[in-house]
Every structure is written in structure tokens, then in C-alpha cells.
Write a protein that holds these residues in place. Structure first.
Motif, short mmCIF file in Angstrom:
data_model
loop_
_atom_site.label_atom_id
_atom_site.label_comp_id
_atom_site.label_asym_id
_atom_site.label_seq_id
_atom_site.Cartn_x
_atom_site.Cartn_y
_atom_site.Cartn_z
N MET A 111 0.68 -1.20 -0.44
CA MET A 111 0.28 0.18 -0.28
C MET A 111 0.49 1.33 -0.07
O MET A 111 1.78 1.16 0.99
N ASP A 139 -7.21 4.35 5.20
CA ASP A 139 -7.14 3.06 4.65
C ASP A 139 -8.18 3.58 3.28
O ASP A 139 -9.59 3.39 3.66
N SER A 170 -6.59 -0.17 -5.98
CA SER A 170 -5.51 0.10 -5.13
C SER A 170 -6.34 0.65 -4.08
O SER A 170 -7.09 0.93 -3.74
N ARG A 171 -5.04 0.72 -2.54
CA ARG A 171 -5.09 0.99 -1.87
C ARG A 171 -3.73 2.13 -1.14
O ARG A 171 -3.59 1.77 -1.78
N SER A 172 -4.37 3.07 -0.54
CA SER A 172 -3.41 4.31 -0.37
C SER A 172 -3.61 4.08 1.36
O SER A 172 -4.60 4.36 1.76
#
Lengths: 128, 469
Positions: free
Chosen positions: B1, B140, B147-149
Motif C-alpha cells: 500500500m 485506509d 488499489s489502496r493508499s
């Protein structure tokens, strides 16, 4: 033209349904508009003319100022116009009278081109 | 991430959120934050715009598995609002402890269960979760592409900027990833500390207007060690500028073979001489053009030293829409038209913070002057408004505005300033040698800085800017 300016032109077309609204892009997203014919009434000669102004790219934050009408318009009484109505100007190549009526306490939410044009016409017809 | 999200809070919203989450009972509480989204040259930013505290037990209560959870009607109401207004849905709750926070396994499991469905409802907008502990927060964020950040850091915009990280390790990594050549700023480091100097090194600041005040601001920022400058001014140097544009030389003026030097190029030269390693972007164009205005959206702070209403309108909009704080600087000298006697000479420093009253609320953007600025010289002459008469300008008065503006930025940005509210507007009267402090009014219906109605506050990329094409 920017959407805010396009909306302003639309408001003019709705407010003056019998008139032609000429629109010329100013190259920055704004527009020069001329509405014709508009009726001034018997107090003026000629009693029918055009009205125009520059709707800038930063409308509705920017005023539409000044407003112009046909340069051949006179008071039927023969009296002279006094400021804020002044003669000897041009607007988009047309001889014009200039009406320098700014909108005080302009509210960008409430500001509309139609309202501006109608307010200036009302002032001209009833206050001069 | 990827740890690439910056989250920005106006102080008032952050206070309301923390008061709700940490009322002193030690329990877990929840809320939903709707945030504007800005994709900038320096990464993705979330701009916390609206807060819905979850009432208990109606909106937040123990679920079937024994854990606290937000209830479906509350979630649905908020996520559809976010979808309709192109805002990011963030479900917020708190943990205990201080200085570090992370999502629990239960938290992550609930994200896995629910966020794909929320993404479907959000119709192209990201959704996510935010968890706070005392002095720490983590995100999150789920993007539509799967996608995740995570959070790089969060900023709370108050009298001094507070920065919050997930934990000290993240803080250490972010703060030292561009460590300054501190020997160059050794005397400053004695005051700012290495961390403070590194903050400047990582900062990106725009200066709009490189005339009398802007040229001074540019030099001060370069010598402070700001890492990246965006310099905007369409004009070339004139002979009358030499007395007050810092760094201007007589050979910058027009000659038989060359045009005068652009003001942005003079400023870049000065900045480079002060700090050779800094990044400088020069834009010799009108700030009111959209293509120019968008180039400051990755900045951390804006200095407005241009004296046009067009620039004020765009600056004011960017501060409020993109949560980039700024300061408007100016000087004015008024003389009696009959006698020529100076009746007024003052410098102003006007801080503009998102949601805290703005230049429009305070009638500092004149609609008639805005209309006038869009006229050509020929139109102005025909309409007999004449050519604009230049305002008298003196370097020492310009320096008062410039120094106070940059000094205020120094203290706020590094967190060294007082936490108490200061008057955002200051007027330095040079004739009477007095300073007037003013709190700007806040119009609750303002189209720029209010939370009401259809204002642009915190909307990021979801709204157009009031710019020309």
C-alpha cells in the motif's frame, strides 16, 4: 465560452424572448453580448434600440459594467442626458450611449446577466 | 500500500471531530467525514469538508459479532451524499493510546467486507476509513481501480500548522527524506531545529506577483531555505521598477537589441543566488488563466503580491477550494488630488485560511474593478475610464508587508507560533506608526468559504476555478 458565461447568455435569451441575442467570444472565456430590439418607450427617440455589455470570464463575480445602448437614442423632450449616461462611445463598432451603473453589494449567487440588463433598462426608463 | 495521501483539516472541523471522538469517556466513537479530492503535482490530497458525527446507538452500536459498527442507513445516507457531490467518504473512529495508531485486524476485515460495495455506490469516487488516536491518525483509502493508499501525513490548518502521522517511524521517514544542507542555514537551525529546516526544504510555495513586494518575498523565502518556488508574473521590468524590485539591474532594462528581462527571471536569478539547490518554476503569464492557476495546486502556501482583482479572486478561490493557506500583501499610498499631500500610507497583511472568512466576504474583491481589468486599453480609453494610475510604491513600505507575511508563514508552517488565535488581518499605518489588527467577517452564505449551500469550500477538483481560458 465558459459554462458560467453560456448560462448568462441563456438567461438573456429567456429574459428577452422576442429579441435576438448576438454573442461574440472575447477569447478568454467571456463574451460580448448585444440584445436587440429592446423597447425604451415614448420618452426616448427612437423608442426601440439595442442593449449590450461584456460578460467577462470571471462572471458572476465580475460586474457587467458599463452597459451600452444605441448611440442615436435621445430624450424625446430634447433634454440632454447627464452622467451616468454619456454619449460619444462605441461598443463592438456600434456608436453607443454608455450607462455607467455598477451593481453595489454584488452577490455572485443572485447575480444574473438578465437581471443586470433589466435593472439598467428599468433605471433608464424610469429614472432619467 | 502506498503511503501517499495527504489529508488536510480546517481547524474548526478537526476540533469538532476530536471533541466527538474523545469526549473523555475512553470509549470508541465514530463519525463520517466527506472530503474533497485534489490530484496535484505533489500527490493526492483529501480536504475534510463535512462532518457527520455518528449518534449512539442509532448510527453506531455493537453489531452481531460483538464489535461497534456504523449502521447501514447512516452509511447509505452519507455515501450517497458523497457520490452526488463528488466527495470522498471516510468512516472515522478512534482508538486509545497516543502518538501512534493503526487499524486493527477487525477493522481491516470490515473494510474487506464492505468497501467494494461502497465503491460501487460511490460511482468513481474513492472510499475509506480514518482512525485517530491522540496525536496520530491513519487512513485506509480504497480507490476505484482496486488499489489502496495509506496516510503520508495529515495537516490541521490553524494559527500554526499541526502535522499528524500514523506513528513516529512514518514521521521520521517523511521528515528526513530531504534533509537540508543545514550548514547553509546553521544560524537558522539554531532557532528552527533540523526538523524545522527540513520542513522548509520539503515545502513548495507560490509567489504571485514579483514586483515590489513579491520580489522581497521571493528573496526571503529563498534565504529561509524553502525547497521549491513557483513564481508567477506576466510583466517585464520597467525603469520605474528598479528602485524596488530586488535584484533588478540596469542591464535588465530594454536596449536596442533586447527586451527588458521578465520579472520572474529576475526573481529566479535572486533565488538561485541565495540557494543554488532550490527548484524554481517561472511562469510569465496571467495568474487568472486556468492553465497557470492550476500550477500552484501542489503548493503548501501562497503569497499574493499582485495588485489585481483578477488575481485576488483566483487566489481566494484556490485557498478555500484546495485548502492551501495564503496571505495577501499590499501597500497603498493615497494623496489628496488637490494639494498632493499624502493622506494615507499603509501596508497590509491579510491571511486567508480555508473556511475562516475570505477576501470576498470582506468586500476586498471589487466587482466593478474586476470588470475593468478585463477591458483592453482601447476599450478603457473609449469608455473614458482612463489608464490606471500607478499606485505610489516605496521599498521600505513594501518590506514591512513582505517581512511580516513571510515571518508569519515561518512561525505557522514550522509550528513555532502561538496556538492562540491571532488577528488574521493587520494594517501598518506608516503615517501614525500604528498597527491595526482586524478579524475578518465571515459571511455564512459566502460562495467561497462557507460550508453552506453550494460554496466551493473543500471541493478540490470537483469544481471549476473562476479563471479565464
Amino acid at each position: 465560452m465558459l459554462p458560467t458565461v453560456t448560462d448568462a447568455v441563456t438567461s438573456l435569451r429567456k429574459a428577452f424572448p422576442e429579441a435576438v441575442v448576438e454573442v461574440n467570444d472575447d477569447g478568454s472565456g467571456g463574451a460580448y453580448v448585444v440584445v436587440h430590439p429592446v423597447t425604451l418607450g415614448g420618452k426616448f427617440a427612437p423608442s426601440i434600440t439595442w442593449i449590450g455589455g461584456h460578460i467577462t470570464a470571471q462572471f458572476p463575480y465580475s460586474d457587467i459594467y458599463p452597459i451600452f445602448i444605441g448611440g442615436d437614442v435621445r430624450l424625446a423632450s430634447g433634454a440632454a442626458f447627464v452622467p451616468p449616461v454619456t454619449s460619444g462611445h462605441t461598443f463592438r463598432g456600434r456608436p453607443a450611449l454608455q450607462i455607467s451603473r455598477r451593481t453595489n453589494r454584488l452577490d455572485p449567487v443572485l447575480q444574473s446577466a438578465a437581471c443586470k440588463f433589466q435593472k439598467v433598462l428599468y433605471w433608464l426608463i424610469h429614472q432619467t | 500500500m502506498n503511503r501517499d495521501i495527504r489529508l488536510v483539516f480546517p481547524q474548526s472541523l478537526y476540533r469538532r471531530l476530536t471533541e466527538h471522538l474523545f469526549p473523555g469517556d475512553g470509549n470508541e466513537h465514530a463519525a463520517i467525514v466527506a472530503a474533497g479530492l485534489a490530484e496535484t503535482s505533489t500527490g493526492l490530497r483529501l480536504l475534510a469538508r463535512e462532518l457527520w458525527p455518528a449518534s449512539e446507538p442509532a448510527d453506531y452500536r455493537v453489531g452481531n459479532r460483538g464489535y461497534m459498527g456504523l449502521q447501514a442507513p447512516f452509511i447509505h445516507r452519507c455515501v450517497t451524499h458523497c457520490r452526488d457531490h463528488r466527495l470522498v467518504y471516510l468512516a472515522v473512529h478512534n482508538h486509545g493510546g497516543s502518538g501512534h495508531v493503526a487499524f486493527s485486524d477487525i477493522d481491516m476485515s470490515s473494510h474487506q467486507k464492505g468497501y467494494r460495495a461502497l465503491l460501487d455506490i460511490a460511482n468513481g469516487m474513492p472510499v475509506g476509513a480514518l482512525v485517530l488516536a491522540q496525536g496520530a491518525m491513519e487512513i485506509d483509502l480504497w480507490h476505484p481501480d482496486g488499489s489502496r493508499s495509506a496516510l503520508r501525513y495529515a495537516t490541521v490548518l490553524g494559527p500554526r500548522f499541526e502535522r499528524h502521522y500514523a506513528n513516529p517511524r512514518v514521521r521520521e521517514h517523511v521528515e528526513h527524506e530531504s534533509a537540508a544542507a543545514n550548514q547553509d542555514f546553521a544560524r537558522q537551525v539554531l532557532f528552527l531545529g533540523s526538523a524545522g529546516q527540513n520542513l522548509f526544504k520539503r515545502s513548495k510555495v507560490a509567489v504571485v506577483g514579483l514586483g515590489g513586494i513579491g520580489s522581497l518575498v521571493n528573496e526571503y523565502l529563498a534565504r529561509l531555505g524553502v525547497g521549491s518556488l513557483v513564481l508567477i508574473d506576466p510583466d517585464r521590468l520597467e525603469a520605474s521598477n528598479i528602485s524596488r524590485v530586488v535584484g533588478a539591474r540596469s542591464d535588465d532594462l530594454v536596449s536596442e537589441t533586447t527586451e527588458s528581462t521578465l520579472k520572474v527571471d529576475i526573481a529566479a536569478r535572486v533565488a538561485q543566488e541565495a540557494q543554488a539547490s532550490m527548484e524554481i518554476e517561472t511562469i510569465a503569464d496571467d495568474f487568472a488563466r486556468e492553465s497557470v492557476a492550476r500550477r500552484v495546486l501542489g503548493c503548501d502556501f501562497l503569497f499574493l503580491a499582485a495588485d489585481s482583482m483578477k488575481s485576488r479572486l483566483v487566489f481566494n478561490a484556490i485557498v478555500n477550494q484546495y485548502y492551501i493557506p495564503g496571505v495577501q500583501l499590499g501597500t497603498k499610498v493615497l494623496a489628496d488630488s488637490q494639494t498632493g499631500n499624502v493622506s494615507s500610507a499603509f501596508s497590509v497583511v491579510r491571511h486567508v485560511t480555508p473556511g475562516e472568512g475570505c477576501l470576498l466576504c470582506n468586500q476586498l474583491i471589487d466587482p466593478a474593478k474586476l470588470a475593468d481589468e478585463w477591458k483592453s486599453d482601447a476599450e478603457r480609453a473609449d469608455q473614458q475610464y482612463g489608464m490606471p494610475i500607478p499606485n505610489p510604491s516605496v521599498i521600505t513600505m513594501n518590506a514591512v508587508a513582505a517581512a511580516h507575511g513571510v515571518n508569519d508563514f515561518l512561525f505557522a508552517y514550522t509550528g513555532l507560533g502561538a496556538t492562540t488565535e491571532r488577528a488574521p488581518y493587520r494594517r501598518f499605518d506608516h503615517l501614525t506608526n500604528t498597527v491595526v489588527h482586524e478579524h475578518p467577517r465571515r459571511d455564512p452564505r459566502c460562495t467561497e468559504c462557507s460550508i453552506e449551500g453550494d460554496s466551493r469550500l473543500g471541493y478540490g477538483d470537483a469544481r471549476p476555478l473562476p479563471c479565464s481560458q
